[in-house]
Scaffold this motif. Structure first.
Motif, PDB file in Angstrom:
ATOM      1  N   MET A 168       0.822  -1.198   0.000  1.00  0.00           N
ATOM      2  CA  MET A 168       0.000   0.000   0.000  1.00  0.00           C
ATOM      3  C   MET A 168       0.869   1.265   0.000  1.00  0.00           C
ATOM      4  SD  MET A 168      -3.391   0.658   2.299  1.00  0.00           S
ATOM      5  CE  MET A 168      -3.803  -1.062   2.087  1.00  0.00           C
ATOM      6  N   LEU A 169       2.024   1.170   0.626  1.00  0.00           N
ATOM      7  CA  LEU A 169       2.949   2.303   0.625  1.00  0.00           C
ATOM      8  C   LEU A 169       3.413   2.601  -0.797  1.00  0.00           C
ATOM      9  CD1 LEU A 169       4.769   4.302   2.266  1.00  0.00           C
ATOM     10  CD2 LEU A 169       6.522   2.537   2.155  1.00  0.00           C
ATOM     11  N   VAL A 170       3.771   1.571  -1.543  1.00  0.00           N
ATOM     12  CA  VAL A 170       4.225   1.757  -2.921  1.00  0.00           C
ATOM     13  C   VAL A 170       3.116   2.378  -3.768  1.00  0.00           C
ATOM     14  CG1 VAL A 170       4.948   0.557  -5.024  1.00  0.00           C
ATOM     15  CG2 VAL A 170       5.933  -0.088  -2.818  1.00  0.00           C
ATOM     16  N   SER A 171       1.881   1.902  -3.578  1.00  0.00           N
ATOM     17  CA  SER A 171       0.777   2.459  -4.368  1.00  0.00           C
ATOM     18  C   SER A 171       0.544   3.926  -4.023  1.00  0.00           C
ATOM     19  CB  SER A 171      -0.500   1.643  -4.158  1.00  0.00           C
ATOM     20  OG  SER A 171      -1.063   1.868  -2.879  1.00  0.00           O
ATOM     21  N   LEU A 172       0.730   4.306  -2.748  1.00  0.00           N
ATOM     22  CA  LEU A 172       0.577   5.709  -2.355  1.00  0.00           C
ATOM     23  C   LEU A 172       1.664   6.566  -3.003  1.00  0.00           C
ATOM     24  CD1 LEU A 172      -0.616   8.025  -0.719  1.00  0.00           C
ATOM     25  CD2 LEU A 172       0.740   7.261   1.246  1.00  0.00           C
ATOM     26  N   TYR A 173       2.907   6.074  -2.989  1.00  0.00           N
ATOM     27  CA  TYR A 173       3.998   6.814  -3.631  1.00  0.00           C
ATOM     28  C   TYR A 173       3.729   6.979  -5.125  1.00  0.00           C
ATOM     29  CZ  TYR A 173       7.479   7.420   0.092  1.00  0.00           C
ATOM     30  OH  TYR A 173       8.169   7.847   1.214  1.00  0.00           O
ATOM     31  N   MET A 174       3.196   5.943  -5.773  1.00  0.00           N
ATOM     32  CA  MET A 174       2.864   6.028  -7.198  1.00  0.00           C
ATOM     33  C   MET A 174       1.801   7.095  -7.442  1.00  0.00           C
ATOM     34  SD  MET A 174       2.736   2.008  -8.301  1.00  0.00           S
ATOM     35  CE  MET A 174       1.976   2.421  -9.866  1.00  0.00           C
ATOM     36  N   PHE A 175       0.789   7.115  -6.568  1.00  0.00           N
ATOM     37  CA  PHE A 175      -0.276   8.119  -6.705  1.00  0.00           C
ATOM     38  C   PHE A 175       0.298   9.527  -6.549  1.00  0.00           C
ATOM     39  CE2 PHE A 175      -3.052  11.028  -4.388  1.00  0.00           C
ATOM     40  CZ  PHE A 175      -4.085  11.178  -5.309  1.00  0.00           C
ATOM     41  N   CYS A 176       1.129   9.715  -5.527  1.00  0.00           N
ATOM     42  CA  CYS A 176       1.699  11.043  -5.283  1.00  0.00           C
ATOM     43  C   CYS A 176       2.582  11.486  -6.444  1.00  0.00           C
ATOM     44  CB  CYS A 176       2.492  11.035  -3.976  1.00  0.00           C
ATOM     45  SG  CYS A 176       1.456  10.882  -2.494  1.00  0.00           S
TER      46      CYS A 176
END
Length: 360
Positions: free
Chosen positions: A277-285
């Motif tokens: 989920m951290l990786v997906s948040l970084y991708m979104f940002c």
């Protein structure tokens, strides 16, 4: 009629395994009590008790039946030494690095000292049929003990009903811990509270707490704890929007969920439970040009060495693997006797750059 016979045989086999464990643990020393008392001790009927005794007689663990005589316990060395450990884990997610590494070490120790390990994926979300599914798997694998990775409460209860030794790594625990269970886990609710306190001290008041789909059962207990400790009297439905549930397996869906959650709540910080989920948040940002930590602070309640390659390096929490391993080893070396649930506190790692204080 055939189904009744299968269930009766399974009950007798379970009783035989339980009785063998009691003998090995020294509950019965030189001889066994009469069938009436033994059936009561095992919690089964006389017929199932008699069948269990016959199984142990065939194994050479107890003497044959003689009128008016108690069955003698033969040499404990004749008991089957090899024990099979059945490892069950979620069908909907790959094991995280820490969980995979930790169980690999535990599995190796079990195979060296006890016997084989069997691994099987199960759907922990299937709560109504948990008992039936678990019984079938145990029969097929002839498991002597269970290792459950992050199970839901119905599956923990189903395992307890089998009266086999159970070790849980993480999971959904109620206030009443089953008597056959030993476990090591971190308390998600407590760890979220610690992270919230840290962010609050840095000036953050709008914090999004995300939860993975397979751990959605934790949402309500987290919200209840937040309301109690913060004396929250506002709109409960509005509060629930601050605890969105994400499906980490769908990348594009995650991007849309991040967009909706962040645009709706406008948080200054986010707490995520794991590295996916951290990786997906970084991708979104990155896509939306949201700067971390200048515009959004981030804390991850899991550590993965590969996360140090991310920029900025995320603030992470490390699970105390050595403590968890010692609990498993003590359970294994102690004859698989339950020692209850052990809650372990996460340890903050050093070097994280994804959190900053808000300007006054």
């Amino acid at each position: 009629m055939k189904k009744v016979g299968v269930e009766r045989r399974y009950l007798a086999t379970t009783a035989a395994r339980h009785l063998a464990n009691l003998i090995q643990e020294g509950v019965y020393l030189e001889s066994l009590p009469g069938e009436r008392r033994l059936a009561k001790d095992l919690g089964v009927g006389r017929n199932a008790c008699r069948s269990a005794l016959e199984e142990l007689e065939i194994q050479g663990l107890i003497s044959e039946a003689k009128p008016g005589c108690q069955r003698r316990i033969l040499g404990r060395a004749q008991e089957k030494k090899s024990k099979t450990l059945l490892h069950l884990y979620s069908a909907y997610s790959e094991k995280q690095e820490v969980e995979r590494r930790l169980f690999q070490r535990e599995g190796e120790l079990w195979e060296q000292a006890m016997g084989p390990c069997r691994h099987q994926r199960v759907d922990f979300q299937k709560t109504k049929s948990a008992q039936r599914i678990l019984e079938k798997i145990v029969q097929q694998t002839e498991a002597d003990a269970l290792f459950l990775s992050s199970p839901t409460s119905p599956w923990i209860q189903a395992a307890d009903e089998l009266q086999l030794p159970v070790f849980c790594s993480g999971g959904e625990f109620s206030k009443s811990i089953p008597k056959f269970l030993t476990g090591a886990a971190h308390d998600f609710v407590s760890e979220v509270e610690r992270a919230l306190s840290r962010l609050k001290a840095l000036g953050h008041r709008k914090v999004l707490v995300t939860v993975s789909k397979e751990r959605s059962f934790l949402v309500q207990s987290t919200i209840e704890s937040f309301c109690r400790k913060q004396n929250y009297q506002g709109d409960r439905h509005m509060l629930e929007s601050w605890f969105p549930v994400f499906d980490a397996s769908d990348k594009e869906k995650n991007m849309q969920m991040w967009k909706e959650a962040i645009s709706r709540s406008k948080p200054t910080a986010v707490i995520v439970p794991g590295s996916s989920m951290l990786v997906s948040l970084y991708m979104f940002c990155f896509r939306e040009q949201v700067r971390i930590p200048e515009e959004l602070s981030v804390i991850c309640l899991e550590h993965n060495d590969l996360l140090s390659w991310m920029s900025p390096i995320p603030v992470t929490m490390r699970y105390p693997e050595e403590q968890a391993l010692r609990i498993f080893v003590n359970w294994m070396n102690g004859g698989l006797v339950s020692s209850g649930l052990h809650y372990l506190s996460l340890e903050q790692t050093s070097g994280g750059e994804s959190v900053r204080a808000l300007a006054e």
